[in-house]
Design a protein around this motif. Structure first.
Motif, PDB file in Angstrom:
ATOM      1  N   SER A 251      -5.150  -1.868   6.076  1.00  0.00           N
ATOM      2  CA  SER A 251      -5.552  -3.103   5.403  1.00  0.00           C
ATOM      3  C   SER A 251      -4.552  -4.215   5.669  1.00  0.00           C
ATOM      4  O   SER A 251      -3.364  -3.964   5.862  1.00  0.00           O
ATOM      5  N   GLU A 252      -5.043  -5.432   5.676  1.00  0.00           N
ATOM      6  CA  GLU A 252      -4.191  -6.620   5.705  1.00  0.00           C
ATOM      7  C   GLU A 252      -4.075  -7.112   4.267  1.00  0.00           C
ATOM      8  O   GLU A 252      -4.887  -7.904   3.810  1.00  0.00           O
ATOM      9  N   GLY A 253      -3.103  -6.608   3.540  1.00  0.00           N
ATOM     10  CA  GLY A 253      -2.998  -6.913   2.126  1.00  0.00           C
ATOM     11  C   GLY A 253      -3.783  -5.903   1.297  1.00  0.00           C
ATOM     12  O   GLY A 253      -4.561  -5.107   1.826  1.00  0.00           O
ATOM     13  N   LYS A 254      -3.571  -5.945   0.009  1.00  0.00           N
ATOM     14  CA  LYS A 254      -4.241  -5.012  -0.889  1.00  0.00           C
ATOM     15  C   LYS A 254      -5.650  -5.520  -1.203  1.00  0.00           C
ATOM     16  O   LYS A 254      -5.812  -6.622  -1.735  1.00  0.00           O
ATOM     17  N   PRO A 255      -6.692  -4.727  -0.894  1.00  0.00           N
ATOM     18  CA  PRO A 255      -8.058  -5.170  -1.174  1.00  0.00           C
ATOM     19  C   PRO A 255      -8.278  -5.352  -2.678  1.00  0.00           C
ATOM     20  O   PRO A 255      -7.721  -4.610  -3.494  1.00  0.00           O
ATOM     21  N   PRO A 256      -9.095  -6.319  -3.076  1.00  0.00           N
ATOM     22  CA  PRO A 256      -9.403  -6.517  -4.497  1.00  0.00           C
ATOM     23  C   PRO A 256     -10.017  -5.250  -5.109  1.00  0.00           C
ATOM     24  O   PRO A 256     -10.739  -4.518  -4.443  1.00  0.00           O
ATOM     25  N   ARG A 257      -9.687  -5.022  -6.364  1.00  0.00           N
ATOM     26  CA  ARG A 257     -10.239  -3.902  -7.153  1.00  0.00           C
ATOM     27  C   ARG A 257      -9.792  -2.532  -6.654  1.00  0.00           C
ATOM     28  O   ARG A 257     -10.339  -1.509  -7.061  1.00  0.00           O
ATOM     29  N   THR A 258      -8.781  -2.512  -5.798  1.00  0.00           N
ATOM     30  CA  THR A 258      -8.260  -1.239  -5.310  1.00  0.00           C
ATOM     31  C   THR A 258      -7.025  -0.852  -6.108  1.00  0.00           C
ATOM     32  O   THR A 258      -6.109  -1.655  -6.275  1.00  0.00           O
ATOM     33  N   VAL A 259      -7.015   0.380  -6.599  1.00  0.00           N
ATOM     34  CA  VAL A 259      -5.866   0.904  -7.329  1.00  0.00           C
ATOM     35  C   VAL A 259      -4.964   1.628  -6.334  1.00  0.00           C
ATOM     36  O   VAL A 259      -5.373   2.612  -5.711  1.00  0.00           O
ATOM     37  N   GLY A 260      -3.744   1.131  -6.171  1.00  0.00           N
ATOM     38  CA  GLY A 260      -2.845   1.776  -5.226  1.00  0.00           C
ATOM     39  C   GLY A 260      -1.697   0.876  -4.843  1.00  0.00           C
ATOM     40  O   GLY A 260      -1.496  -0.198  -5.414  1.00  0.00           O
ATOM     41  N   LEU A 261      -0.940   1.324  -3.841  1.00  0.00           N
ATOM     42  CA  LEU A 261       0.269   0.633  -3.399  1.00  0.00           C
ATOM     43  C   LEU A 261       0.079   0.144  -1.977  1.00  0.00           C
ATOM     44  O   LEU A 261      -0.214   0.942  -1.068  1.00  0.00           O
ATOM     45  N   TYR A 262       0.251  -1.170  -1.777  1.00  0.00           N
ATOM     46  CA  TYR A 262       0.174  -1.720  -0.426  1.00  0.00           C
ATOM     47  C   TYR A 262       1.540  -1.638   0.238  1.00  0.00           C
ATOM     48  O   TYR A 262       2.550  -2.045  -0.349  1.00  0.00           O
ATOM     49  N   ARG A 263       1.561  -1.128   1.463  1.00  0.00           N
ATOM     50  CA  ARG A 263       2.810  -0.973   2.207  1.00  0.00           C
ATOM     51  C   ARG A 263       2.751  -1.816   3.490  1.00  0.00           C
ATOM     52  O   ARG A 263       2.145  -1.392   4.484  1.00  0.00           O
ATOM     53  N   PRO A 264       3.329  -3.022   3.454  1.00  0.00           N
ATOM     54  CA  PRO A 264       3.334  -3.858   4.658  1.00  0.00           C
ATOM     55  C   PRO A 264       4.199  -3.242   5.756  1.00  0.00           C
ATOM     56  O   PRO A 264       5.128  -2.480   5.484  1.00  0.00           O
ATOM     57  N   GLU A 265       3.873  -3.557   6.983  1.00  0.00           N
ATOM     58  CA  GLU A 265       4.606  -3.049   8.149  1.00  0.00           C
ATOM     59  C   GLU A 265       4.541  -1.522   8.250  1.00  0.00           C
ATOM     60  O   GLU A 265       5.393  -0.903   8.891  1.00  0.00           O
ATOM     61  N   ARG A 266       3.566  -0.947   7.625  1.00  0.00           N
ATOM     62  CA  ARG A 266       3.370   0.501   7.691  1.00  0.00           C
ATOM     63  C   ARG A 266       2.140   0.793   8.556  1.00  0.00           C
ATOM     64  O   ARG A 266       1.053   0.316   8.283  1.00  0.00           O
ATOM     65  N   GLY A 267       2.335   1.549   9.628  1.00  0.00           N
ATOM     66  CA  GLY A 267       1.222   1.912  10.491  1.00  0.00           C
ATOM     67  C   GLY A 267       0.557   0.740  11.182  1.00  0.00           C
ATOM     68  O   GLY A 267      -0.671   0.673  11.238  1.00  0.00           O
ATOM     69  N   PRO A 268       1.334  -0.226  11.752  1.00  0.00           N
ATOM     70  CA  PRO A 268       0.690  -1.347  12.442  1.00  0.00           C
ATOM     71  C   PRO A 268      -0.101  -0.873  13.657  1.00  0.00           C
ATOM     72  O   PRO A 268       0.238   0.146  14.269  1.00  0.00           O
ATOM     73  N   LYS A 269      -1.130  -1.616  13.981  1.00  0.00           N
ATOM     74  CA  LYS A 269      -2.024  -1.238  15.074  1.00  0.00           C
ATOM     75  C   LYS A 269      -2.228  -2.435  16.001  1.00  0.00           C
ATOM     76  O   LYS A 269      -2.355  -3.564  15.542  1.00  0.00           O
TER      77      LYS A 269
END
Length: 292
Positions: A251-269
């Motif tokens: 994901s590019e940022g945390k999607p709305p209504r998603t419960v969880g932790l966004y980790r930037p620079e993790r697993g870039p593609k």
């Protein structure tokens, strides 16, 4: 040949006969993977259908008749506005340190087809600048570790395992059926969500989080990321019963209504080519075909 002449280095296609030597080279280059992993990877590449004109295995560097470099390639048919277009997951790029100066020969050969979209979905951190210098661009820069069971609930949505024998109606295309069936055969979890006469495909791959302790799943395929968000509650409850509480989602940022932790620079593609890959589609990537 005189004694002071260096052996000639050439770049060529990998053939089935090269498998034992390539397996050994990859095992040395990626010591965290046993030889059996690479043997299985090459066996699966040998069994896959390859788009016309595309390499079956990839390319190798050869010096004096010995393999000193390798790059594996997984080709599949992508979609571009309804027209079939080939895409390629570039994987397992390794060159013996004594011949690093020739590494560019491999990537130049690998990306020579102009109508193919090339993807690198698991680049090591130290290779990011090199990949970008080669013209690859990021299309995803982070991941969410989500708890789908705590996500929104879609009334009337039912989740079931995909069955090859069941008729899911015209909303599930033949290409999607192939993705669901093939990935299930590779060991993935293929699910369908049925709602109001429509069928929505999802594919997950087993992973582990937090020092390989917590079982989790990685989202490999869905039509759109918003489908995962919309049906995350129903999917999460199904996955919970199987013992999976977390799902890794690009994901590019945390999607709305998603419960969880966004980790930037993790697993870039990264990608290079005519078609920007869609986030939420890692079908036929290396972790599926070769194994996690």
């Amino acid at each position: 040949m005189t004694g002071d002449m260096a052996p000639r280095i050439r770049c060529r296609l990998i053939t089935e006969e090269d498998a034992p030597e390539i397996t050994g080279l990859l095992a040395r280059g990626f010591p965290s993977r046993p030889k059996e992993y690479w043997s299985r990877a090459l066996e699966r590449l040998a069994q896959r259908e390859t788009p016309p004109g595309c390499p079956r295995f990839g390319y190798m560097l050869e010096c004096g008749g010995t393999a000193v470099g390798v790059i594996l390639m997984i080709f599949s048919k992508g979609r571009d506005g309804g027209a079939a277009r080939a895409r390629c997951n570039i994987s397992s790029w390794y060159v013996d340190p004594r011949h690093q100066g020739y590494a560019s020969l491999l990537i130049a050969a690998a990306v020579r087809l102009k109508d193919v979209t090339y993807m690198n979905v698991s680049p090591a951190i130290h290779t990011w600048p090199v990949i970008e210098a080669q013209g690859f661009r990021r299309y995803c820069s982070g991941q969410v570790v989500s708890i789908p069971a705590l996500g929104p609930w879609a009334p009337g949505a039912g989740v079931q395992d995909f069955s090859s024998d069941e008729d899911y109606g015209p909303s599930l295309t033949s290409a999607e059926r192939n993705i669901l069936e093939t990935h299930r055969n590779y060991g993935c979890l293929s699910l369908v969500v049925r709602e109001k006469g429509e069928t929505h495909p999802f594919v997950f791959l087993e992973r582990r989080l937090f020092s390989e302790v917590l079982p989790a799943l990685q989202l490999i395929y869905c039509r759109e990321l918003k489908d995962y968000v919309r049906f995350s509650g129903a999917l999460g409850r199904r996955l919970w019963r199987r013992g999976y509480f977390a799902a890794i989602v690009d994901s590019e940022g945390k999607p709305p209504r998603t419960v969880g932790l966004y980790r930037p620079e993790r697993g870039p593609k990264y990608f290079k080519g005519p078609e920007r890959p869609r986030i939420g589609d890692l079908s036929f990537c290396e972790s599926v075909v070769f194994g996690p």
